[in-house]
Write a protein that holds these residues in place. Structure first.
Motif, short mmCIF file in Angstrom:
data_model
loop_
_atom_site.label_atom_id
_atom_site.label_comp_id
_atom_site.label_asym_id
_atom_site.label_seq_id
_atom_site.Cartn_x
_atom_site.Cartn_y
_atom_site.Cartn_z
N LEU A 1 17.29 -4.20 24.17
CA LEU A 1 18.68 -3.74 24.18
C LEU A 1 18.89 -2.67 23.13
N ASP A 2 18.33 -2.87 21.95
CA ASP A 2 18.45 -1.87 20.88
C ASP A 2 17.77 -0.56 21.27
N THR A 3 16.64 -0.66 21.94
CA THR A 3 15.92 0.54 22.37
C THR A 3 16.77 1.37 23.33
N GLY A 4 17.38 0.72 24.30
CA GLY A 4 18.25 1.43 25.24
C GLY A 4 19.43 2.07 24.54
N TRP A 5 20.05 1.35 23.62
CA TRP A 5 21.23 1.86 22.90
C TRP A 5 20.88 3.07 22.04
N ARG A 6 19.77 2.98 21.33
CA ARG A 6 19.34 4.11 20.50
C ARG A 6 19.09 5.36 21.35
N ALA A 7 18.46 5.17 22.50
CA ALA A 7 18.09 6.31 23.33
C ALA A 7 19.29 6.99 23.95
N LEU A 8 20.34 6.25 24.25
CA LEU A 8 21.51 6.87 24.88
C LEU A 8 22.52 7.39 23.85
N TRP A 9 22.32 7.05 22.59
CA TRP A 9 23.28 7.44 21.56
C TRP A 9 23.56 8.94 21.52
N PRO A 10 22.53 9.82 21.64
CA PRO A 10 22.82 11.26 21.60
C PRO A 10 23.81 11.70 22.68
N ALA A 11 23.83 11.02 23.82
CA ALA A 11 24.78 11.38 24.87
C ALA A 11 26.22 11.01 24.50
N LEU A 12 26.38 10.15 23.50
CA LEU A 12 27.71 9.73 23.07
C LEU A 12 28.29 10.66 22.01
N GLU A 13 27.44 11.47 21.42
CA GLU A 13 27.87 12.34 20.33
C GLU A 13 28.43 13.65 20.88
N LYS A 14 29.68 13.92 20.55
CA LYS A 14 30.35 15.14 20.97
C LYS A 14 30.66 15.98 19.73
N PRO A 15 30.56 17.29 19.82
CA PRO A 15 30.76 18.14 18.64
C PRO A 15 32.09 17.86 17.93
N GLY A 16 31.99 17.57 16.66
CA GLY A 16 33.17 17.39 15.84
C GLY A 16 33.85 16.04 15.95
N LEU A 17 33.30 15.12 16.75
CA LEU A 17 33.95 13.83 16.94
C LEU A 17 33.11 12.70 16.38
N PRO A 18 33.65 11.89 15.46
CA PRO A 18 32.91 10.72 15.01
C PRO A 18 32.79 9.71 16.14
N VAL A 19 31.75 8.90 16.09
CA VAL A 19 31.53 7.87 17.11
C VAL A 19 31.60 6.50 16.47
N VAL A 20 32.42 5.63 17.04
CA VAL A 20 32.50 4.23 16.65
C VAL A 20 31.60 3.44 17.59
N ALA A 21 30.68 2.66 17.04
CA ALA A 21 29.79 1.83 17.85
C ALA A 21 30.45 0.48 18.10
N GLY A 22 30.58 0.13 19.37
CA GLY A 22 31.24 -1.12 19.70
C GLY A 22 30.50 -1.88 20.78
#
Length: 232
Positions: free
Chosen positions: A89-110
């Motif tokens: 589960l952690d492996t999948g989450w780490r790998a998709l994290w870059p797709a969640l990052e948008k320029p200038g926007l902080p990301v909250v992990a939930g």
């Protein structure tokens, strides 16, 4: 990484497929018109993004400037019934994290339940602004000696736990003191369902959840003072 054609219907979500070493994951985006941050939320081991709390957040937060990304782990996308080991589960989450990052926007992990554990375990290394832990499974039902408190206490970032008052995986008074905030949804079980005879309705219970999360996220971005109680 591939995206489905953008749906131009107002408030319609956009789905994005993301390849990971564990298989293809999927992100369903509920975009704010003028986003200030992204809240990425994973599902639990027994269900998907149709969970009532995840859907409530996806409806309530975008008008407040929070883009909500509901994340489906590869095992769920593939139609399997059982979640894999936490490491996968952690492996999948780490790998998709870059797709969640948008320029200038902080990301909250939930996440909710197992998804909350994933968010807690990986938040600091991924650079999450904070963690939102919905229905954190402090222990298996009836097994308080099998505590997972260390995952919660060692996130390394500001953390908010939202827990049902009658959650068999950990009632509010079972949680240890620590440097995290805590919001109780009275009478709620692990899925935040409340009994029909409870003195508040299901809608009111979900409003406690969404309002509390909204206050916390707003406070983190310099607006408002937040009202979640610190665990002592």
């Amino acid at each position: 990484m591939t995206s489905e054609p953008r749906n131009t219907t107002a408030h319609a979500p956009e789905r994005e497929s993301v390849g990971t070493p564990a298989g293809d994951a999927r992100i369903t985006w509920y975009a704010a018109k003028r986003p200030r941050l992204v809240l990425a939320v994973g599902h639990g081991a027994g269900g998907g993004i149709e969970a009532r709390d995840l859907q409530a957040l996806a409806a309530a937060l975008p008008p407040l400037g929070v883009t909500v990304a509901l994340v489906e782990q590869p095992w769920r996308v593939a139609g399997r019934r059982l979640a894999p080991a936490p490491k996968t589960l952690d492996t999948g989450w780490r790998a998709l994290w870059p797709a969640l990052e948008k320029p200038g926007l902080p990301v909250v992990a939930g996440g909710r339940s197992a998804g909350a554990r994933v968010a807690c375990r990986t938040a600091r290394e991924l650079g999450a602004r904070s963690v939102l832990a919905l229905s954190f499974p402090l222990h298996p039902p009836g097994r308080p000696e099998k505590s997972r408190a260390a995952e919660l206490l060692e996130t390394g970032v500001p953390t908010l736990v939202v827990q049902g008052g009658n959650d068999a995986f950990g009632k509010p008074d079972e949680f240890p003191g620590g440097a995290y905030d805590f919001l109780e949804v009275p009478y709620g079980d692990h899925a935040f369902a409340v009994p029909k005879r409870a003195p508040l309705s299901q809608e009111e219970a979900l409003r406690i959840l969404t309002d509390g999360v909204a206050r916390r996220l707003t406070a983190q971005n310099g607006r408002g003072d937040g009202e979640a109680a610190k665990k002592q």
